[in-house]
Design a protein around this motif. Structure first.
Motif, mmCIF file in Angstrom:
data_model
loop_
_atom_site.group_PDB
_atom_site.id
_atom_site.type_symbol
_atom_site.label_atom_id
_atom_site.label_comp_id
_atom_site.label_asym_id
_atom_site.label_seq_id
_atom_site.Cartn_x
_atom_site.Cartn_y
_atom_site.Cartn_z
ATOM 1 N N PHE A 140 0.737 -0.936 0.150
ATOM 2 C CA PHE A 140 -0.057 0.078 -0.178
ATOM 3 C C PHE A 140 1.256 1.146 0.311
ATOM 4 N N ARG A 141 1.736 1.267 0.837
ATOM 5 C CA ARG A 141 2.724 2.353 1.207
ATOM 6 C C ARG A 141 2.911 2.441 -0.330
ATOM 7 N N HIS A 142 3.665 1.031 -1.042
ATOM 8 C CA HIS A 142 4.615 1.489 -2.308
ATOM 9 C C HIS A 142 3.560 2.572 -3.714
ATOM 10 N N PHE A 143 2.250 1.796 -3.284
ATOM 11 C CA PHE A 143 1.653 2.056 -4.630
ATOM 12 C C PHE A 143 0.720 3.609 -4.414
ATOM 13 N N TYR A 144 0.020 3.788 -3.046
ATOM 14 C CA TYR A 144 -0.665 4.959 -2.397
ATOM 15 C C TYR A 144 -0.033 5.166 -1.399
ATOM 16 N N GLY A 145 0.859 5.370 -0.862
ATOM 17 C CA GLY A 145 1.428 6.263 0.108
ATOM 18 C C GLY A 145 0.906 5.970 1.921
ATOM 19 N N ASP A 146 0.315 6.894 2.974
ATOM 20 C CA ASP A 146 0.575 6.413 3.902
ATOM 21 C C ASP A 146 -1.253 5.971 4.117
ATOM 22 N N PHE A 147 -1.452 5.597 5.291
ATOM 23 C CA PHE A 147 -2.605 4.827 4.950
ATOM 24 C C PHE A 147 -3.778 5.854 6.259
ATOM 25 N N GLU A 148 -2.531 7.001 6.788
ATOM 26 C CA GLU A 148 -3.755 7.830 8.023
ATOM 27 C C GLU A 148 -3.899 8.737 6.413
ATOM 28 N N ASP A 149 -3.268 8.838 5.674
ATOM 29 C CA ASP A 149 -4.281 9.999 4.695
ATOM 30 C C ASP A 149 -5.921 9.851 3.905
ATOM 31 N N TYR A 150 -5.806 8.028 3.870
ATOM 32 C CA TYR A 150 -7.079 8.028 3.387
ATOM 33 C C TYR A 150 -8.636 7.588 4.932
ATOM 34 N N THR A 151 -9.871 7.817 4.169
ATOM 35 C CA THR A 151 -10.363 6.780 4.562
ATOM 36 C C THR A 151 -11.142 5.980 3.131
ATOM 37 N N VAL A 152 -11.395 4.464 4.308
ATOM 38 C CA VAL A 152 -12.011 3.642 3.352
ATOM 39 C C VAL A 152 -13.491 3.406 3.506
ATOM 40 N N PHE A 153 -13.943 3.238 2.730
ATOM 41 C CA PHE A 153 -15.145 2.637 1.925
ATOM 42 C C PHE A 153 -14.841 1.279 1.340
ATOM 43 N N ALA A 154 -16.124 0.963 2.050
ATOM 44 C CA ALA A 154 -15.971 -0.971 1.208
ATOM 45 C C ALA A 154 -16.832 -1.080 0.447
ATOM 46 N N LEU A 155 -17.618 -1.900 -0.627
ATOM 47 C CA LEU A 155 -18.671 -2.170 -0.931
ATOM 48 C C LEU A 155 -18.643 -3.823 -1.054
ATOM 49 N N GLY A 189 -7.398 4.909 10.291
ATOM 50 C CA GLY A 189 -8.630 5.024 11.302
ATOM 51 C C GLY A 189 -10.206 5.141 11.253
ATOM 52 N N ARG A 190 -10.070 4.976 9.312
ATOM 53 C CA ARG A 190 -11.909 6.179 9.438
ATOM 54 C C ARG A 190 -12.276 4.838 8.546
ATOM 55 N N GLY A 191 -13.278 4.870 8.400
ATOM 56 C CA GLY A 191 -13.905 3.769 7.534
ATOM 57 C C GLY A 191 -15.491 3.026 7.130
ATOM 58 N N GLY A 192 -15.414 2.578 6.576
ATOM 59 C CA GLY A 192 -16.447 0.694 7.096
ATOM 60 C C GLY A 192 -16.502 0.377 5.732
ATOM 61 N N PHE A 193 -17.809 -0.852 6.595
ATOM 62 C CA PHE A 193 -17.681 -1.762 5.611
ATOM 63 C C PHE A 193 -19.870 -1.307 5.250
ATOM 64 N N TYR A 194 -20.124 -1.376 3.746
ATOM 65 C CA TYR A 194 -21.438 -0.629 3.490
ATOM 66 C C TYR A 194 -22.327 -2.569 3.404
#
Length: 326
Positions: A107-122, A146-151
């Protein structure tokens, strides 16, 4: 013993090749199923000195046998979804820390730090069963973010949360199985400026199969994004490749794609030639790192690769080898 640091710190092709050969020799000695497969092919591991000569285990063996290297106890079992009544793959993971490290570094290689993102999962079809490595991956993302959720099927709430996140100017990833994303855009239209949309493939019998190009066209229009990202992973692996658009996938440094000849599974094809996809996943140290998949694809001159379809099972040359002999 081969360490996580040795695998995840690979910087170039020479380091990859050296580590891959060490992993091969370890697995040839410690994985009984793989060892018997190599013997059946009449190969001597001591005489194999290049990754092109390493034998790749047909992926269907994960449906027939327990593919484990070493003597550690199983920590978790990942299973494929399969179809009703079909036999599913079982990936026995004896050291989950390898999976976590793979997810973290990739993830760090392709997108950077996790902390920069909210993760929405469908991901309804995956969330509704046990043993999904994809759900495990996204849960790890959410834990680190630390942010996001499953819907699940709550599209109204997802729509509102995506709008709120956009209004706050926060970066996000919306990851979804194809049929669920299509269902979502049938009822909701968005103009996402800060959100990466990532599809994981799969209609799961819910919708008529369409090409990835058609899927991406619909999703780009419905979600107002320029590109659709994709993830290429599978139950039998501990690493993923990612596409940031144009359906061209790239691998992390400890993962490599080779294209095998469909008529001769022990031979490989040049770039831009279509054949069967073989995967080297060095994070799969305690299972098997050398897998011949049922996917068709090709590698481009820049080493990115495309998925072009799947074999009909009867067309997978060489994959019936010694199933009854192990």
């Amino acid at each position: 013993m081969i360490s996580k640091e040795e695998i995840f710190s690979i910087q170039n092709q020479d380091e990859f090749n050296q580590t891959a050969l060490k992993v091969f020799r370890f697995q040839a000695a410690e994985n009984l199923v793989y060892q018997n497969f190599i013997k059946f092919l009449g190969l001597n591991p001591a005489e194999i000195h290049s990754i092109e000569k390493i034998p790749f285990l047909p992926i269907r063996f994960f449906k027939e046998f327990e593919i484990v290297s070493g003597t550690q106890k199983t920590e978790k079992v990942f299973t494929s979804s399969g179809t009703t009544g079909s036999q599913t793959s079982r990936h026995l993971v004896t050291d989950l820390s390898f999976y976590r490290e793979s997810l973290l570094h990739s993830f760090r290689h392709f997108y950077g730090d996790f902390e920069d993102y909210t993760v929405f999962a469908l991901l309804p079809s995956y969330l509704e069963r046990e043993g999904s490595s994809l759900i495990d991956m996204v849960e790890f993302w959410m834990e680190k973010s630390g942010r996001g959720g499953f819907y699940l099927y709550n599209h109204d709430e997802l729509f509102k949360d995506l709008i709120r996140n956009e209004e706050e100017g926060k970066k996000a990833i919306l990851i979804g199985v194809s049929f669920a994303l299509l269902d979502f855009v049938e009822n909701f239209q968005l103009e996402l400026k800060n959100t990466i949309v990532m599809e994981t493939g799969g209609m799961k019998g819910r919708k008529e199969e369409i090409t990835r190009e058609e899927l991406h066209k619909i999703l780009k229009k419905g979600l107002g994004v320029d590109e659709i990202h994709s993830e290429y992973g599978m139950t039998e692996l501990l690493s993923q490749a990612y596409s940031k658009g144009n359906s061209r996938f790239e691998t992390p440094s400890w993962m490599k794609i080779l294209i095998r000849d469909t008529e001769d599974p022990l031979s490989f094809l040049a770039k831009e030639k279509t054949g069967g996809i073989n995967v080297i996943d060095l994070a799969n140290l305690n299972s098997c790192s050398f897998i011949a998949t049922d996917d068709l694809g090709k590698i481009h001159p820049d080493n990115s690769f495309e998925i072009l379809g799947r074999f009909d099972h009867s067309d997978v040359r060489g994959c019936n080898l010694m199933v009854s002999d192990v």
